[in-house]
Design a protein around this motif. Structure first.
Motif, PDB file in Angstrom:
ATOM      1  N   ASN A 170       0.356 -10.137   0.612  1.00 49.35           N
ATOM      2  CA  ASN A 170       1.089  -8.915   0.929  1.00 49.35           C
ATOM      3  C   ASN A 170       2.428  -9.186   1.615  1.00 49.35           C
ATOM      4  O   ASN A 170       2.963  -8.338   2.304  1.00 49.35           O
ATOM      5  CB  ASN A 170       0.240  -8.004   1.836  1.00 49.35           C
ATOM      6  CG  ASN A 170       0.742  -6.573   1.821  1.00 49.35           C
ATOM      7  OD1 ASN A 170       1.237  -6.104   0.803  1.00 49.35           O
ATOM      8  ND2 ASN A 170       0.611  -5.878   2.932  1.00 49.35           N
ATOM      9  N   THR A 226      -6.477   0.004  -7.301  1.00 51.59           N
ATOM     10  CA  THR A 226      -5.958   0.496  -6.026  1.00 51.59           C
ATOM     11  C   THR A 226      -4.491   0.866  -6.195  1.00 51.59           C
ATOM     12  O   THR A 226      -3.702   0.073  -6.721  1.00 51.59           O
ATOM     13  CB  THR A 226      -6.087  -0.583  -4.936  1.00 51.59           C
ATOM     14  OG1 THR A 226      -7.466  -0.922  -4.781  1.00 51.59           O
ATOM     15  CG2 THR A 226      -5.539  -0.078  -3.602  1.00 51.59           C
ATOM     16  N   PRO A 259       0.822  -1.214   0.000  1.00 52.41           N
ATOM     17  CA  PRO A 259       0.000   0.000   0.000  1.00 52.41           C
ATOM     18  C   PRO A 259       0.855   1.263   0.000  1.00 52.41           C
ATOM     19  O   PRO A 259       1.887   1.334   0.675  1.00 52.41           O
ATOM     20  CB  PRO A 259      -0.813  -0.128   1.293  1.00 52.41           C
ATOM     21  CG  PRO A 259      -0.868  -1.605   1.553  1.00 52.41           C
ATOM     22  CD  PRO A 259       0.451  -2.141   1.092  1.00 52.41           C
ATOM     23  N   MET A 278      -0.813   1.162  -5.466  1.00 56.28           N
ATOM     24  CA  MET A 278       0.196   0.477  -4.671  1.00 56.28           C
ATOM     25  C   MET A 278       1.560   1.062  -5.010  1.00 56.28           C
ATOM     26  O   MET A 278       1.700   1.837  -5.963  1.00 56.28           O
ATOM     27  CB  MET A 278       0.175  -1.030  -4.955  1.00 56.28           C
ATOM     28  CG  MET A 278      -1.196  -1.677  -4.837  1.00 56.28           C
ATOM     29  SD  MET A 278      -1.884  -1.655  -3.166  1.00 56.28           S
ATOM     30  CE  MET A 278      -0.895  -2.930  -2.392  1.00 56.28           C
ATOM     31  N   SER A 335       0.706  -1.637  -8.881  1.00 58.47           N
ATOM     32  CA  SER A 335      -0.747  -1.553  -8.780  1.00 58.47           C
ATOM     33  C   SER A 335      -1.425  -2.605  -9.643  1.00 58.47           C
ATOM     34  O   SER A 335      -2.382  -3.267  -9.216  1.00 58.47           O
ATOM     35  CB  SER A 335      -1.222  -0.153  -9.173  1.00 58.47           C
ATOM     36  OG  SER A 335      -0.664   0.836  -8.335  1.00 58.47           O
TER      37      SER A 335
END
Length: 292
Positions: A204, A146, A102, A148, A190
């Protein structure tokens, strides 16, 4: 290696004698070429990413039926011979290896505001250009992507490269991030976690990122740098081999950063080490959440 294929991108504004030297070198190597599209590269600008995509496109259409694409820069050095690198890639089980986490809150402004390229006419570090933040907010990314972050040093499957070059999700995303700061650290990372991306995943655990053994100044990395800290990165010296070759990084395929004016012992030692080094057989990626 004759069964691989290599594409080089030379900064368009490089000195002509440098370009001639590179072309003279690769004229002897039938599986090495310079990309057809050279561009001016400015750090922090989308041109860094575009240079990589230009080589990706040429490699995708080459006659060599390669399975994995690896991005490299001039300061990289392998930690295994070609056989060891292949062994590491096999353990990916057909998935990409792309660092992805993230976007840190203190870096969020890099991707949620509009940036412009400004010519300063001075300074050598970024060729007299800089990226300036307008503080104008950007619209959300397309396709519910999202944002990243991660290094742009990747190992990517052929299907992922095709997706990046020609799929509407990827091309729309490229257009969206063309005016953010350091988009090359956002684009691949991403897409790697976007549902449906070939070879992508949602795990992750960044310990599974095998592309580089490196040190940089951050709260979670307490490695000592025996070379020089430059822009928070450790530019290596021979003494840094003690951690580069340590057990913690046995799964890493390359190291960075080798200084342009490097110690001869550094490269000689690395060259000698990789001749007999075997990739760890007990290392397994174990990506159970792949999407492809």
């Amino acid at each position: 290696m004759p069964h691989n294929v290599y594409c080089l991108h030379l900064d368009k504004k490089s000195a002509e004698n440098f370009k001639r030297a590179v072309h003279s070198f690769i004229d002897c190597l039938p599986n090495v070429f310079v990309t057809k599209k050279l561009i001016d590269v400015v750090w922090g600008h989308v041109s860094v990413l575009q240079a990589e995509l230009n080589c990706m496109e040429d490699l995708f259409h080459s006659d060599v039926p390669w399975k994995y694409l690896i991005t490299l820069v001039a300061q990289d050095y392998p930690l295994y011979d070609n056989k060891g690198i292949v062994e590491g890639l096999k353990k990916l089980n057909g998935l990409n290896n792309i660092e992805s986490y993230p976007m840190p809150e203190h870096f969020a402004y890099r991707a949620n505001t509009i940036w412009t390229l400004t010519k300063t006419g001075k300074g050598k570090e970024h060729d007299g250009y800089r990226m300036d933040c307008t503080w104008k907010p950007k619209a959300p990314p397309p396709h519910n992507i999202t944002i990243m972050k991660g290094w742009n040093h990747i190992a990517a499957t052929r299907k992922f490269v095709e997706f990046v070059l020609y799929d509407k999700i990827a091309t729309d995303f490229y257009q969206w991030l063309s005016d953010i700061f350091i988009p090359d650290e956002v684009f691949f990372s991403s897409l790697q976690r976007h549902p449906g991306t070939p070879g992508g995943y949602h795990d992750n655990d960044n310990h599974k990122w095998i592309m580089r053994a490196f040190a940089w100044i951050r709260e979670t990395d307490n490695r000592q740098c025996f070379g020089n800290w430059i822009r928070h990165n450790c530019w290596l010296s021979t003494r840094d081999l003690r951690w580069i070759l340590a057990e913690k990084d046995l799964n890493k395929l390359f190291t960075q950063k080798i200084p342009f004016e490097y110690e001869e012992n550094l490269v000689e030692c690395l060259s000698a080490v990789i001749q007999d080094r075997e990739y760890p057989s007990d290392f397994t990626q174990n990506y159970n959440t792949a999407v492809s």
